[in-house]
Design an enzyme around this catalytic site. Structure first.
Site, PDB file in Angstrom:
ATOM      1  N   ALA A 386     -16.240 -42.701 -60.076  1.00 37.78           N
ATOM      2  CA  ALA A 386     -14.904 -42.199 -60.381  1.00 37.78           C
ATOM      3  C   ALA A 386     -14.782 -41.928 -61.881  1.00 37.78           C
ATOM      4  O   ALA A 386     -15.260 -42.728 -62.695  1.00 37.78           O
ATOM      5  CB  ALA A 386     -13.869 -43.234 -59.960  1.00 37.78           C
ATOM      6  N   ALA A 387     -14.152 -40.813 -62.235  1.00 39.41           N
ATOM      7  CA  ALA A 387     -14.019 -40.432 -63.647  1.00 39.41           C
ATOM      8  C   ALA A 387     -13.290 -41.519 -64.440  1.00 39.41           C
ATOM      9  O   ALA A 387     -13.622 -41.780 -65.595  1.00 39.41           O
ATOM     10  CB  ALA A 387     -13.275 -39.109 -63.759  1.00 39.41           C
ATOM     11  N   CYS A 388     -12.332 -42.200 -63.794  1.00 38.69           N
ATOM     12  CA  CYS A 388     -11.550 -43.195 -64.524  1.00 38.69           C
ATOM     13  C   CYS A 388     -12.355 -44.468 -64.798  1.00 38.69           C
ATOM     14  O   CYS A 388     -11.880 -45.367 -65.473  1.00 38.69           O
ATOM     15  CB  CYS A 388     -10.241 -43.505 -63.815  1.00 38.69           C
ATOM     16  SG  CYS A 388     -10.417 -43.803 -62.078  1.00 38.69           S
ATOM     17  N   HIS A 389     -13.588 -44.535 -64.278  1.00 35.58           N
ATOM     18  CA  HIS A 389     -14.430 -45.706 -64.566  1.00 35.58           C
ATOM     19  C   HIS A 389     -15.565 -45.351 -65.507  1.00 35.58           C
ATOM     20  O   HIS A 389     -16.509 -46.123 -65.646  1.00 35.58           O
ATOM     21  CB  HIS A 389     -15.045 -46.249 -63.268  1.00 35.58           C
ATOM     22  CG  HIS A 389     -14.043 -46.982 -62.441  1.00 35.58           C
ATOM     23  ND1 HIS A 389     -14.229 -47.256 -61.113  1.00 35.58           N
ATOM     24  CD2 HIS A 389     -12.839 -47.480 -62.760  1.00 35.58           C
ATOM     25  CE1 HIS A 389     -13.179 -47.897 -60.644  1.00 35.58           C
ATOM     26  NE2 HIS A 389     -12.318 -48.040 -61.628  1.00 35.58           N
TER      27      HIS A 389
END
Ligand SMILES: Cc1ncc(COP(=O)(O)O)c(C=O)c1O
Length: 445
Positions: A386-389
């Site tokens: 995930a981009a947010c990780h």
């Protein structure tokens, strides 16, 4: 098929991967974007709709004179198009700032509803209530996006709600319907399960969950227990497979524009908004969106979301077939070029449906951690999850670990997600790029 896709060649796809003449070498700075689950570029028709709205529909949609009415008409049309995309009704759609807001809105609203509808303290009704304590209980699974997981964890920390995080099956990557049902207790008021996972692409059995919850709700109502509402976060499924709120049988569904070539706003579907299904606003203000989400409407963004939805309704089958073809070709090439034994396809679970565009795989080897491989790629733009990780150092994805992928394999994982304009030629390019990255890491280049 190709003709339908040709109309939707995307802006970023073009910038990242200029088509070149036969025999022409690709320049060293050529990039191929394969991170369409992180975000997508705007379709040219979406940009057109947004630009037109910015120029011509700048009036306040609540104003009664022509400039306002024009903006209102655009918003109404967009609402109809968004509803059509999910086979819902326009009056059941409210516009939000994006997926994070839609998900938070559902969770906070359901908790509030639980408290609003509980018998008052000390009343006879409370004494007779079968509810054990006053804490609402919510059920989700262990592979949800942070915009579900974190608000739920926050409610638990604040002692405002109890939450069961049901593990997904290590055999098929899906949440099991029986496990959801086993987690239900008298105070359960929401089940929230994503429609498709952003890292593996695994499709969750939402219709089956809905059927079981509906049957259970009939008994619960008869015994004075709260109805269990069902929410699905459809951020990753929209634009990649047909989504129908009637087939799914959900009460809430989250819509995220920038995952289907639309702008960075979103919407929330609420079945029978305010009548069948309760919704409590998080914001208070000017009464827009029937007071459920006040604030002067962002007409150009809404116009763009409506156009993106219209394109999905018109072309979804073609988009899906194209992405599936290119993704399957990618998996075939990976196994052929790297030797089948070295490639582990992390998102292929036997018998489980998955998104047509997502390929999560690991190249096995002690030096081949996902981030290290990507850092040495010259052409490929992709992610490890995930981009947010993306700032989570070298820890393997908790989603993959939850799905039973062994630690050493998960640490090497790469998530490639193809889009409407990705070509087989680009797949050939990035497979070669991956080979040179692996050779570098293994000291042969
Ligand atoms: C499954 C899922 N849900 C929700 C979101 C949140 O969307 P946004 O960051 O646009 O609010 C995302 C975005 O990555 C997502 O993949």
């Amino acid at each position: 098929m190709e003709a339908a896709v040709a109309t939707s060649r995307d802006a970023r796809g073009r910038a990242a991967s200029h088509p070149r003449g036969r025999g022409e070498k690709s320049p060293p700075d050529r990039k191929v974007y394969m991170d369409y689950n992180a975000t997508t570029p705007l379709e040219p028709e979406v940009i057109q709709a947004m630009t037109k709205a910015m120029r011509e529909a700048w009036g306040n949609p609540s104003s009664p004179y022509p400039a306002g009415r024009k903006a209102r008409d655009i918003i109404d049309t967009a609402r109809e198009n968004v509803a059509k995309m999910i086979c819902g009704k326009p009056q059941d759609i409210i516009f939000t700032s994006g997926g994070t807001e839609s998900n938070n809105l559902v969770i906070h609203s359901v908790v509030k509803h639980f408290h609003q509808t509980r018998p008052s303290k000390g009343s006879l009704a409370e004494l007779c209530s079968p509810l054990d304590g006053a804490t609402p209980h919510l059920i989700t699974c262990t592979v949800e996006h942070d915009s579900i997981r974190l608000p739920l964890e926050h409610l638990v920390e604040e002692r405002v709600a109890a939450v069961t995080f049901v593990p997904v099956s290590k055999v098929n990557g899906q949440v099991e319907v029986a496990d959801i049902l086993a987690a239900v207790c008298p105070a359960t008021c929401l089940v929230t399960i994503m429609l498709a996972n952003n890292e593996t692409g695994v499709i969750m059995p939402i219709s089956e969950i809905s059927q079981q919850i509906k049957a259970l709700n009939q008994k619960r109502v008869a015994s004075g227990l709260p109805v269990i509402l069902l929410h699905t976060d459809a951020a990753q499924a929209l634009g990649k497979r047909h989504v129908d709120v009637e087939d799914l049988g959900v009460d809430f569904l989250t819509i995220v524009g920038h995952k289907f070539y639309g702008p960075r706003i979103g919407a929330l579907y609420v079945r029978g908004l305010g009548e069948l299904t309760p919704l409590y606003p998080m914001l208070f203000g000017g009464g827009q969106e029937r007071t459920f989400r006040p604030g002067t409407e962002n007409t150009p963004m809404i116009a763009g979301l409506g156009k993106a939805a219209e394109l999905v309704t018109r072309n979804c089958e073609a988009y899906e077939a194209h992405m599936r073809d290119v993704r399957d070709y990618l998996e075939e090439r990976l196994e052929a070029e790297f030797d089948k034994q070295r490639i582990r396809l992390n998102s292929q679970f036997p018998g489980t449906e998955r998104l047509p565009n997502t390929c999560n795989f690991s190249i096995q080897g002690p030096q081949l951690q996902g981030r290290a491989v990507l850092a040495r790629c010259r052409t490929l733009l992709a992610s490890v999850g995930a981009a947010c990780h993306s700032d989570h150092a070298d820890r393997p994805s908790p989603v993959l670990l939850s799905c039973g992928i062994p630690f050493d394999v998960a640490r090497n994982a790469l998530r490639l997600s193809v889009g409407r304009s990705t070509t087989r030629a680009e797949v050939d390019l990035i497979v070669q790029d991956l080979k040179q990255a692996v050779a570098q890491l293994e000291g042969q280049a």
